[in-house]
Design an enzyme around this catalytic site. Structure first.
Site, PDB file in Angstrom:
ATOM      1  N   ASP A  52       0.822  -1.217   0.000  1.00  0.00           N
ATOM      2  CA  ASP A  52       0.000   0.000   0.000  1.00  0.00           C
ATOM      3  C   ASP A  52       0.858   1.270   0.000  1.00  0.00           C
ATOM      4  O   ASP A  52       0.671   2.155   0.840  1.00  0.00           O
ATOM      5  CB  ASP A  52      -0.928   0.018   1.217  1.00  0.00           C
ATOM      6  CG  ASP A  52      -1.704  -1.271   1.394  1.00  0.00           C
ATOM      7  OD1 ASP A  52      -2.133  -1.825   0.375  1.00  0.00           O
ATOM      8  OD2 ASP A  52      -1.873  -1.714   2.542  1.00  0.00           O
ATOM      9  N   GLU A  79     -11.354   1.009  -2.962  1.00  0.00           N
ATOM     10  CA  GLU A  79     -10.603   1.379  -1.763  1.00  0.00           C
ATOM     11  C   GLU A  79      -9.345   2.144  -2.174  1.00  0.00           C
ATOM     12  O   GLU A  79      -9.108   2.410  -3.356  1.00  0.00           O
ATOM     13  CB  GLU A  79     -10.222   0.120  -0.972  1.00  0.00           C
ATOM     14  CG  GLU A  79      -9.385  -0.862  -1.784  1.00  0.00           C
ATOM     15  CD  GLU A  79      -9.120  -2.170  -1.068  1.00  0.00           C
ATOM     16  OE1 GLU A  79      -9.229  -2.210   0.171  1.00  0.00           O
ATOM     17  OE2 GLU A  79      -8.789  -3.155  -1.752  1.00  0.00           O
TER      18      GLU A  79
END
Length: 563
Positions: A14, A187
């Site tokens: 991420d 997301e």
């Protein structure tokens, strides 16, 4: 120079990448591992150094009792108004209809801190990022969680204005700006203001082999105003099953001083057993989700496109204005525990290393036995990431167990239910012995297996130290032992490395977001605090990751390796 992907090997997922002057920074997720949020720095996008761990005190992060793969999800790093801003999420539930997350903000004038005490922001959804608009306003952009069983839990991207005077959100301004595509699971949002338009980058498809990154844009930040990029997705490996890099998606965009554009995303490098199909299962990602960087160009309609196609490439041209950065050629580590603090590469689970766990310094690490390796509350373990498929890890330990309930040794660890180790304990005859055990799937907390049992290796009397070694060979690993550090003996136990992969864990558990670790542990679940002394730890990579672009090996080519 060439960027060789992944640029951050091993569990570094991420990525939130920014540039401040001529230095690039990447912040990555750490989940239940402490300290939270790793920061790497580079001036060429090729060579990266770990420079700090941000959430390094309980005031910033307390995850005691958090579930495996809870904790820090997708931090967002930005720089504005002369300081660094970090938004981070602490997720308290991984399975079921709820996440019970808390989003926080901390700031610092320098990347290595000190970082301010956290400000609670909200709990609307995870993967929150802070957008600094050119008009002076700030907004929180986030995935929105919906627990209702008749709605999809990933309920679009919410934008909420942030008041810098009160350092709080303005809930009345919240609105859904984009609901995503039919792929769902939207997301990881980040907004960028480019050429007078707002570009929204977001991940979809779940952080598995269906993962992708999608781009939408708008002239304003009104509700449902964003239009999706045609001929997308922007980045995915769903339809490129044979490429070396897989799962690319969730990440962030940066431009260079010279006007070039690059995108950092998570990625994985799965492998297959020789007996398996190359596409189903697509493979086992034992190194977890790593970080890759792709070059980006803009088409005639002003949409971003990955150079080389939406599957990305292993080797990418570095920026023309790159400043060569010095960094280690691999991630090998030798630690003789001479300092009174742990090296940046070491992690503990959920809470910081304290006197309750043990002590470090003056040439040894002392670990005080607490709960088992399945314990999410009290555990004496320090560990570091696997960052290569092939490595040896060695340690030297002194331990006097009083019963089979006391154990100390070397562990390969994924989470509370998936791990193995070689350790010293005591048998029913009162002898100190060496045992190898594994905990793997089948039950909620895994199924425990003692491999040596009544044939456990008896440690000769008057033996002060035992040496342990783990030899990791991509698809499997083995444990060895020695009583003098020179003559080594194999335990005869060969373990499947796939059990320590995201892709194996996801079959049984809702949290599968980290990667394999190697570490040192002491257990005394009877509560008598038996203490183990470790004299050193040595982690040596065997050279499969760092390969020059003109010296391709199969492990670094554009094609996946099928063992």
């Amino acid at each position: 120079m060439k960027i060789q992907n992944p640029v951050l090997p091993g569990f570094n997922s991420d990525p939130s990448m920014i540039r401040v002057d001529d230095t690039y920074y990447i912040a990555t997720s750490t989940f239940e591992w402490f300290p939270g949020v790793r920061i790497h720095a580079s001036q060429d996008l090729v060579h990266w150094n770990l420079v700090t761990n941000v959430l390094d005190r309980v005031e910033l992060l307390d995850m005691k009792g958090n579930p495996s793969s809870g904790g820090i999800w997708a931090p967002d790093l930005s720089y504005h108004d002369g300081k660094f801003w970090l938004i981070y999420t602490d997720v308290k539930i991984t399975d079921g209809s709820f996440k019970d997350m808390k989003n926080y903000l901390t700031t610092a004038e320098k990347i290595d801190g000190p970082w301010s005490d956290p400000i609670f922001v909200n709990g609307v959804g995870f993967d929150a990022s802070l957008f600094h608009d050119e008009n002076g306003k700030k907004y929180l952009v986030q995935q929105t969680w919906d627990h209702r069983e008749y709605r999809h839990p990933f309920n679009g991207i919410t934008l909420t204005e942030f008041d810098v005077k009160t350092m709080q959100l303005m809930p009345a301004t919240a609105r859904t700006i984009w609901e995503g595509t039919p792929v769902k699971l939207v997301e990881g949002p980040h907004i960028y203001q480019i050429n007078g338009q707002y570009y929204l980058f977001a991940a979809e498809g779940g952080t598995i082999f269906t993962h992708q990154e999608v781009v939408a844009r708008s002239n304003n930040l009104d509700a449902n105003s964003f239009q999706t990029e045609p001929d997308g997705p922007f980045l995915t490996n769903f339809d490129t099953p044979s490429t070396y890099l897989q799962k690319q998606g969730h990440g962030s965009l940066v431009n260079t001083p010279g006007g070039e554009w690059y995108y950092a995303s998570l990625t994985a490098r799965p492998w297959n057993h020789a007996t398996e199909s190359a596409t189903d299962p697509r493979g086992w990602s034992t190194l977890g989700r790593e970080t890759s960087i792709q070059k980006v160009e803009w088409d005639a309609q002003g949409w971003p496109r990955v150079v080389g196609g939406h599957g990305g490439t292993t080797f990418v041209d570095a920026p023309k204005d790159a400043i060569e950065t010095k960094a280690p050629t691999d991630h090998s580590q030798h630690d003789e525990f001479t300092e009174n603090h742990l090296d940046l590469n070491w992690n503990t689970l959920r809470v910081p290393f304290t006197d309750k766990m043990g002590s470090v310094g003056q040439g040894s690490l002392q670990l005080i036995g607490q709960g088992s390796l399945a314990n999410p509350y009290d555990l004496s373990l320090i560990a570091r990431r696997w960052q290569a498929f092939y490595f040896d890890a060695t340690t030297k330990v002194k331990f006097t167990p009083y019963s089979y309930q006391a154990m100390a040794g070397l562990t390969n660890y994924y989470n509370h239910s998936h791990w193995s180790w070689i350790f010293i304990t005591k048998n029913d005859a009162g002898q100190s012995v060496i045992e190898v055990a594994e905990n793997k799937g089948g039950l909620r907390n895994g199924q425990y297996t003692s491999y040596l049992q009544d044939a456990a290796i008896v440690i000769p009397e008057n033996t002060e130290y035992v040496w342990f070694k783990s030899q990791n060979r991509k698809t499997y690993y083995t444990y060895q032992y020695s009583f003098d550090g020179e003559n080594w003996f194999d335990t005869g136990v060969k373990l499947d490395a796939a059990i320590l992969s995201d892709d194996y864990v996801v079959q049984e558990y809702g949290g599968f977001f980290t990667g394999a670790y190697i570490g040192l542990a002491a257990v005394d679940y009877a509560g008598y605090h038996s203490t183990a002394t470790f004299d050193f730890f040595d982690y040596q990579e065997l050279g499969d990751v760092q390969v020059a672009p003109d010296q391709y090996t199969f492990a670094a080519s554009e094609e996946r390796q099928f063992d």
